[in-house]
Write a protein that holds these residues in place. Structure first.
Motif, mmCIF file in Angstrom:
data_model
loop_
_atom_site.group_PDB
_atom_site.id
_atom_site.type_symbol
_atom_site.label_atom_id
_atom_site.label_comp_id
_atom_site.label_asym_id
_atom_site.label_seq_id
_atom_site.Cartn_x
_atom_site.Cartn_y
_atom_site.Cartn_z
ATOM 1 N N LEU B 642 -70.619 -20.720 -14.001
ATOM 2 C CA LEU B 642 -69.641 -20.530 -12.934
ATOM 3 C C LEU B 642 -69.668 -19.074 -12.506
ATOM 4 C CD1 LEU B 642 -66.601 -22.543 -14.309
ATOM 5 C CD2 LEU B 642 -67.881 -23.024 -12.228
ATOM 6 N N ALA B 646 -64.714 -17.847 -10.419
ATOM 7 C CA ALA B 646 -64.294 -19.201 -10.766
ATOM 8 C C ALA B 646 -64.219 -19.408 -12.279
ATOM 9 C CB ALA B 646 -65.258 -20.209 -10.136
ATOM 10 N N HIS B 647 -64.342 -18.336 -13.045
ATOM 11 C CA HIS B 647 -64.269 -18.496 -14.509
ATOM 12 C C HIS B 647 -62.965 -19.180 -14.893
ATOM 13 C CE1 HIS B 647 -67.372 -15.321 -15.936
ATOM 14 N NE2 HIS B 647 -67.906 -16.329 -15.290
ATOM 15 N N THR B 648 -63.103 -20.207 -15.695
ATOM 16 C CA THR B 648 -61.947 -21.007 -16.076
ATOM 17 C C THR B 648 -61.968 -21.184 -17.583
ATOM 18 O OG1 THR B 648 -62.107 -22.169 -13.983
ATOM 19 C CG2 THR B 648 -60.872 -23.272 -15.703
ATOM 20 N N ALA B 649 -60.817 -20.987 -18.201
ATOM 21 C CA ALA B 649 -60.756 -21.075 -19.660
ATOM 22 C C ALA B 649 -61.251 -22.437 -20.132
ATOM 23 C CB ALA B 649 -59.328 -20.845 -20.130
ATOM 24 N N ILE B 651 -64.149 -23.822 -19.767
ATOM 25 C CA ILE B 651 -65.277 -24.397 -19.019
ATOM 26 C C ILE B 651 -66.433 -23.399 -19.024
ATOM 27 C CG2 ILE B 651 -66.067 -25.342 -16.814
ATOM 28 C CD1 ILE B 651 -63.793 -26.980 -17.673
#
Lengths: 143, 685
Positions: B642, B646-649, B651
């Motif tokens: 990503l 868009a870094h998402t915890a 993922i």
């Protein structure tokens, strides 16, 4: 954001906005956005663009923005690789036709707009990619 | 400090990628060739290596001059001179010489890293090695009365003898004194193919001995083309083993016989051939040495970009095939086209895998740059260091490796210069006089992690705090956590050193380390214990790879869990909910739903769960059951990282699949999210 060159006049999140063409990679038709589970504030999801994931802005999360009234028809891809959903493209404004002034300090859009562009009797908020990205990073830090 | 002269028309920006890549390739070649000098080799192999190094430094000098970096050009010229002295036999290849040369090459490489970042040129890139290089140059200075010259023994026309270079004079003399005959091979080659044929001859003759020179020769009257005399030193030359095509070979001759060298002169030979000290190994095994076995193919940046574009195109094609497969499956009962498309999709995945593999290099090549630097630092600081590496077999993308080199060298310099105590101080503390520096690489899911540990004095947190207040980064009276204090050292210009040493302490560098790692989407973590040592951990995602996953479904979305972290999968009639305890092989484990971990609406209940364990842990210290709606199966997916925004915890990245994007979970992060969610449940109760 630049005060040189020309600007794309668009309608996004119910507002009239100006995007400097120098800040744009391209404008493409809207793609289906894949929502990110547990998405970060300010990003609604991603689209696959040129083989890579491209984050798509969530206008609704930004200060001074309302829920868009119409579905986006296109997305402006900024140089820092961020897609801005836009509802309508209105035209192009050239430098001689525009005047600039600072955005009011109490305008909630100060977090992402770099000023106001006056053209054709309208005040358009100038989207400032640097400010916008800094704001999105701040959102992430606050979480 | 002089600023780089930027010639008109040159701008050191992204468009210079080709030049930086060329520099990088030259340094890789130089390091690999220097590494071969550490092993016992036949004299002609050593000579070929030294010649290659001479050419490489010559090219570096020329490139730097062209780009307007006069100090760099001067430093490269000095290194070139040292290699010239070696190839002329005036300096012997010894371990300490090779170490000095490695340190010199590393200093130049590090200098290029600085130039690439827009730093000014230092006055002398080789300043830390000034003493060693001066000694070498003094050692190689010819004795009073000049050097011996035996080229007059060569059976060659006077004009040709006059045209011989200083190098050829030196080598011929040295080889004859060491008892090696000099042969001449005369060939005549076609205009169209002479360069390729010369290369073929060069390689073939290299297997006999040392190819000293390729001299132009008169073309026979009845022939057309180009003629050459190849001068080679070897004990025996077999014409049948030469790669001559019909009409190419004009003749062989013994040009000089060492038996004719007067015995008195032989005794005067002061400098033996470069490899005399070392036990020669058979030619066959020398041919298998890494520098010769690996063919380096240098591609210009635009070719690499084209390769990347093809990789992307294959990825897009496979995405399209997946979507088409899905639509056709829904629309038709006929399985045949679907089977064909399934084959296409599999084939494209294979192509993607192999293209991905082409971009990978071993972490070992990064470690190989660190080792000589640590040796040099150890010598300069008088601190004995035991250096250990782990995980050199891991692979990462070449572009990432290039970006990691400079941060790594900086961290290692800091660890030796500031982290490790001098031997006397260590002894007084009851520590071994030899400091320990351990560098390890490991893969955690789709993240690569580098740990740099030393057993030195640790970070001086009080001093960091005082400096932080001085710089306005902290307020007096604040009570910052140790973590915050450690992170302060990553701020631009932060240094607690009153006086910078030659090696480090200028407050420039740690911010560069952080910037580079964060640009890769990663993070830097620092920790230390007083008098016990420090740990610097760099972790960042690999941008693309093929990952084996367990596919599951939750809240209508597909997810993938890397198989390396899946301990067990269980599905049954029993409905479980987040916060429950489940029995797995007689053990009770806490269960949390995937939805709760990711902040999605929670389901009423789930009948399946996946037991997640910490990846790579010898004994799984943390295990959690992750509730999912459905287990779909397993498969290999092409993972795309990503982008930072868009870094998402939880993922790690996503993969385009038939049914949309499959989100690949980061197991370590999921364990943390699950534990946090369970703790919140307990707190609510």
């Amino acid at each position: 954001m630049s005060e040189q060159g020309s600007w794309l006049h668009v309608r996004a999140s119910g507002m009239d906005l100006a995007l400097s063409t120098l800040d744009l990679r391209e404008v493409v038709g809207m793609e289906t956005v894949s929502p990110l589970p547990g998405r970060p504030q300010g990003i609604q999801g991603v689209v696959v663009f040129q083989g890579e994931f491209l984050p798509v802005l969530a206008w609704v999360d930004l200060p001074g923005c309302a829920v868009p009234t119409a579905p986006p028809m296109a997305m402006a891809v900024l140089r820092p690789r961020l897609a801005i959903p836009i509802e309508r493209m209105i035209g192009v404004i050239d430098a001689p036709a525009a005047t600039f002034r600072d955005i009011d300090e109490d305008d909630p859009a100060t977090g992402w707009a770099g000023g106001l562009l006056h053209a054709g009797g309208l005040d358009l908020r100038l989207l400032d990619p640097d400010r916008l990205i800094a704001l999105l990073r701040r959102f992430r830090g606050d979480r | 400090m002089p600023m780089p002269q930027e010639p008109e028309g040159f701008h050191l920006d992204q468009s210079f990628d080709d030049v930086w890549a060329e520099f990088e390739d030259l340094f890789v070649q130089a390091r690999q060739t220097l590494a071969t000098l550490k092993e016992p080799q036949p004299a002609h192999v050593v000579q070929a290596s030294v010649n290659a190094l001479f050419r490489t430094t010559h090219t570096l000098k020329g490139m730097a001059g062209m780009l307007g970096f006069p100090s760099f050009s001067k430093a490269a010229h000095r290194m070139e001179d040292i290699f010239d002295l070696m190839r002329k036999g005036r300096l012997r290849s010894t371990d300490s010489l090779v170490e000095t040369l490695e340190a010199g090459i590393l200093a130049l490489e590090s200098g290029v890293g600085g130039l690439r970042r827009g730093r000014s040129e230092p006055e002398d890139y080789l300043q830390p090695l000034r003493r060693q290089l001066g000694e070498l140059e003094a050692l190689a200075r010819p004795a009073e009365g000049g050097a011996q010259d035996l080229t007059s023994m060569l059976d060659l026309p006077p004009d040709t003898l006059k045209a011989l270079s200083e190098y050829e004079h030196t080598r011929v003399t040295s080889l004859l004194l060491s008892g090696m005959p000099i042969h001449g091979v005369r060939i005549c080659l076609d205009f169209a193919t002479f360069d390729e044929r010369l290369r073929v001859y060069g390689e073939a003759l290299g297997s006999f001995g040392e190819l000293i020179s390729t001299l132009p020769w008169d073309v026979p009257e009845d022939r057309e083309g180009l003629a050459f005399l190849l001068m080679i030193a070897c004990s025996d030359l077999e014409p049948s083993r030469l790669p001559a095509l019909e009409g190419e070979l004009l003749g062989l001759a013994l040009l000089a016989d060492p038996a004719r060298v007067p015995a008195s002169l032989r005794a005067e030979e002061a400098v033996p051939p470069p490899s005399e000290e070392k036990e020669p190994v058979p030619v066959a095994s020398a041919a298998a040495s890494p520098a010769q076995e690996v063919e380096i193919l240098r591609l210009p940046a635009q070719r690499v970009e084209a390769l990347e574009a093809r990789l992307m195109a294959v990825g897009q094609l496979r995405d399209a095939a997946s979507q088409l497969l899905n639509r056709t499956r829904r629309a038709s009962d006929d399985d045949r086209p679907m089977a064909l498309m399934g084959q296409m999709e599999d084939g494209l995945l294979d192509v993607q895998k192999s293209l991905l593999q082409m971009r990978m290099v071993k972490v070992e090549s990064l470690f190989s740059r660190i080792e000589p630097m640590v040796k040099g630092l150890s010598r300069d600081t008088g601190k004995p260091v035991k250096l250990t590496f782990q995980g050199g077999d891991l692979e990462l993308e070449r572009s990432i490796l290039g970006r990691l080199t400079e941060p790594f060298l900086h961290l290692v310099r800091n660890a030796v210069d500031h982290g490790l105590e001098p031997p006397s101080e260590r002894a007084a503390l009851g520590k071994s006089e030899t400091g320990s520096l351990r560098i390890s690489a490991s893969q955690r899911g789709r993240n690569l992690r580098f740990d740099i540990r030393d057993d030195g004095r640790g970070f001086h947190l009080e001093r960091i705090q005082a400096r932080g207040i001085e710089l306005g980064l902290l307020k007096a009276g604040d009570n910052p956590t140790p973590e915050r204090l450690h992170r302060l050292t990553l701020e631009p210009g932060f240094s607690t050193q009153d006086k910078p040493t030659q090696l480090s302490g200028r407050g420039v560098g740690m911010d560069v380390v952080r910037a580079e790692i964060e640009a890769l989407g990663g993070e830097v973590h620092l920790s230390s214990e007083v008098r016990r040592g420090s740990l610097i951990r760099l972790s960042f995602p690999l941008s693309r790879a093929v990952v084996s996953c367990l596919k599951v479904r939750c809240a209508g979305q597909p997810f993938g869990i890397p198989l390396g972290s899946v301990v067990r999968v269980q599905a049954g009639r029993q409905v479980c909910r987040g916060g429950d305890q489940v029995r797995v092989l007689g053990e009770s484990l806490p269960l949390e739903s995937l939805q709760a971990c990711l902040g999605l609406p929670e389901p009423d209940g789930q009948r399946a769960f996946v037991v997640l364990g910490q990846q790579g842990a010898a004994a799984r210290s943390v295990e959690v059951a992750l509730g999912v709606d459905e287990i779909v199966g397993r498969g290999e997916v092409l993972l795309r990282s990503l982008p930072e925004l868009a870094h998402t915890a939880g993922i790690m990245g996503g993969s385009v699949q038939e049914e949309g994007i499959l989100w690949v979970l980061d197991p370590d992060a999921m364990l943390g999210l699950a534990m946090d969610s369970l703790m919140r449940r307990v707190a609510r109760v």
